[in-house]
Design an enzyme around this catalytic site. Structure first.
Site, PDB file in Angstrom:
ATOM      1  N   TYR A  43      -8.494   3.820   0.058  1.00  0.00           N
ATOM      2  CA  TYR A  43      -9.222   3.348   1.223  1.00  0.00           C
ATOM      3  C   TYR A  43      -9.856   1.985   0.968  1.00  0.00           C
ATOM      4  O   TYR A  43      -9.996   1.173   1.878  1.00  0.00           O
ATOM      5  CB  TYR A  43     -10.334   4.334   1.590  1.00  0.00           C
ATOM      6  N   GLY A  44     -10.300   1.768  -0.264  1.00  0.00           N
ATOM      7  CA  GLY A  44     -11.015   0.546  -0.580  1.00  0.00           C
ATOM      8  C   GLY A  44     -10.202  -0.718  -0.391  1.00  0.00           C
ATOM      9  O   GLY A  44     -10.748  -1.820  -0.310  1.00  0.00           O
ATOM     10  N   CYS A  75     -17.265  10.653   1.085  1.00  0.00           N
ATOM     11  CA  CYS A  75     -16.650   9.416   0.621  1.00  0.00           C
ATOM     12  C   CYS A  75     -17.495   8.264   1.150  1.00  0.00           C
ATOM     13  O   CYS A  75     -17.685   8.144   2.362  1.00  0.00           O
ATOM     14  CB  CYS A  75     -15.215   9.300   1.135  1.00  0.00           C
ATOM     15  N   ASN A  76     -18.011   7.440   0.246  1.00  0.00           N
ATOM     16  CA  ASN A  76     -18.861   6.335   0.666  1.00  0.00           C
ATOM     17  C   ASN A  76     -18.109   5.340   1.539  1.00  0.00           C
ATOM     18  O   ASN A  76     -18.620   4.875   2.556  1.00  0.00           O
ATOM     19  CB  ASN A  76     -19.422   5.613  -0.563  1.00  0.00           C
ATOM     20  N   THR A  77     -16.882   5.002   1.140  1.00  0.00           N
ATOM     21  CA  THR A  77     -16.113   4.019   1.899  1.00  0.00           C
ATOM     22  C   THR A  77     -15.872   4.504   3.321  1.00  0.00           C
ATOM     23  O   THR A  77     -16.130   3.793   4.300  1.00  0.00           O
ATOM     24  CB  THR A  77     -14.770   3.722   1.210  1.00  0.00           C
ATOM     25  N   CYS A 189     -19.593   5.873  -5.148  1.00  0.00           N
ATOM     26  CA  CYS A 189     -18.287   6.484  -4.872  1.00  0.00           C
ATOM     27  C   CYS A 189     -18.355   7.885  -5.435  1.00  0.00           C
ATOM     28  O   CYS A 189     -18.799   8.077  -6.578  1.00  0.00           O
ATOM     29  CB  CYS A 189     -17.157   5.691  -5.533  1.00  0.00           C
ATOM     30  N   THR A 190     -17.939   8.877  -4.665  1.00  0.00           N
ATOM     31  CA  THR A 190     -18.091  10.258  -5.117  1.00  0.00           C
ATOM     32  C   THR A 190     -17.214  10.581  -6.322  1.00  0.00           C
ATOM     33  O   THR A 190     -17.441  11.587  -7.001  1.00  0.00           O
ATOM     34  CB  THR A 190     -17.796  11.258  -3.971  1.00  0.00           C
ATOM     35  N   HIS A 191     -16.226   9.731  -6.615  1.00  0.00           N
ATOM     36  CA  HIS A 191     -15.444   9.914  -7.841  1.00  0.00           C
ATOM     37  C   HIS A 191     -16.266   9.606  -9.096  1.00  0.00           C
ATOM     38  O   HIS A 191     -16.064  10.219 -10.149  1.00  0.00           O
ATOM     39  CB  HIS A 191     -14.218   8.989  -7.842  1.00  0.00           C
TER      40      HIS A 191
END
Length: 264
Positions: A43-44, A75-77, A189-191
C-alpha cells in the site's frame, strides 16, 4: 446484532495480528475474522486514490459477505488515507489505526521523537495534524521504512530475520538533525511491533518504543461494551492473495486463534 457476528480486522498483510493479540486480552470470547489484502501489497507505494478506492471496495464486499458487528482497519497507511471513505460506505462502527504520537509526546524526556512508518503514512496530512495537536514544542523525525515489512513477515513465518533493514532504518533516524537525542520511537505500521526486539536492540538502552495496538483494542472494546458474543465456529483468516502462500502461516495464525484459512 447476532451473538455470532464477528469483529472484522483488516490489514494489508499480517501486521494487524499485533492488534488482534491485544484484542484477545480484552474480548477473549469475541468471534473474529482477520482479513489480509496480500494481493494489494504494498500500500505504501500506491497513490492515495488507489488505496482509498481499494480499501473501501474490499471492506464493502467483506461486510456484505461476513456481516461483522465492527470493522477495524489495522493498518496505519490504509487508515490515514481511507478511514473517512470507509465510514461512509459501511453502516457499522469502523475503528482506524493512527500513529501513536500522542502517547509518545507524553513519554519523551528529550523532546525528540522518531517515527517509523510506510512512505505513504509519514507524508499524510493526518500525521501533520497529530503532530500539531499533540507534539507542539517537540521534534518529530519521520522515516519511511517499508523495507521492515518483509523481515517482520519472515519472523512471523519462523524464518531468519534480515537485520540489515532494521539497522538502516535506525541509522536513518539517527542521521537526522537531533536524531541522536531520540528517546521515543513511534512504530507507525502494525508490522513493526513484530520486530520490537530487533529495533530495541539496535536503538539501544533508553529508547521507548510505542505502538497503537493496545489503544486500538481498548477503543474496539469500548464500542462493543455490553454486547453478547458467541463463537459458534472457528475464527477465520482470509487472504486476497494466493492461498498457498497464506497457508504457510498456519502455525503462526493458529497462535492467534485463527484456525481456518480461506481465500476471499
Amino acid at each position: 446484532m447476532e451473538a455470532n457476528s464477528p469483529i472484522l480486522i483488516f490489514d494489508t498483510g499480517v501486521g494487524g495480528l499485533t492488534v488482534l493479540a491485544e484484542l484477545r486480552n480484552l474480548l477473549p470470547d469475541a468471534p473474529v475474522i482477520f482479513a489480509a489484502d496480500q494481493a494489494g501489497l504494498p500500500y505504501g507505494e500506491k497513490s492515495e486514490a488507489e488505496v482509498a478506492a481499494r480499501v473501501a471496495g474490499l471492506l464493502g464486499r467483506m461486510s456484505e459477505r461476513y456481516r461483522p458487528r465492527l470493522a477495524c482497519i489495522a493498518c496505519n497507511t490504509a487508515s490515514t488515507i481511507a478511514l473517512g471513505m470507509v465510514r461512509e460506505v459501511l453502516e457499522i462502527p469502523v475503528v482506524g489505526t493512527v500513529p501513536a504520537i500522542k502517547p509518545a509526546a507524553a513519554m519523551t524526556e528529550t523532546g525528540v521523537i522518531g517515527l517509523l512508518g510506510t512512505k505513504a503514512t509519514i507524508r499524510q496530512p493526518y500525521v501533520d495534524r497529530l503532530e500539531a495537536e499533540f507534539a507542539q514544542g517537540k521534534t518529530l523525525l519521520r522515516h519511511g521504512a517499508p523495507e521492515l515489512v518483509e523481515p517482520a513477515e519472515a519472523k512471523l513465518r519462523g524464518k531468519p530475520v534480515d537485520l540489515a533493514p532494521v539497522r538502516n532504518a535506525v541509522a536513518a533516524l539517527r542521521a537526522m538533525p537531533r536524531g541522536a537525542e531520540i528517546d521515543t520511537v513511534v512504530l507507525a505500521c502494525t508490522h513493526f511491533p513484530l520486530l520490537r526486539a530487533e529495533l530495541a536492540a539496535e536503538l539501544g538502552d533508553g529508547v521507548t518504543l510505542v505502538d497503537g495496538a493496545a489503544g486500538i483494542a481498548r477503543r474496539v472494546a469500548h464500542l462493543l461494551d455490553g454486547q453478547v458474543f458467541d463463537r459458534d465456529r472457528e475464527d477465520m483468516a482470509v487472504t486476497t492473495g494466493p492461498l498457498d502462500d497464506f497457508v504457510s502461516l498456519t502455525p503462526a495464525l493458529a497462535g492467534y486463534g485463527l484456525t481456518r484459512i480461506v481465500r476471499f
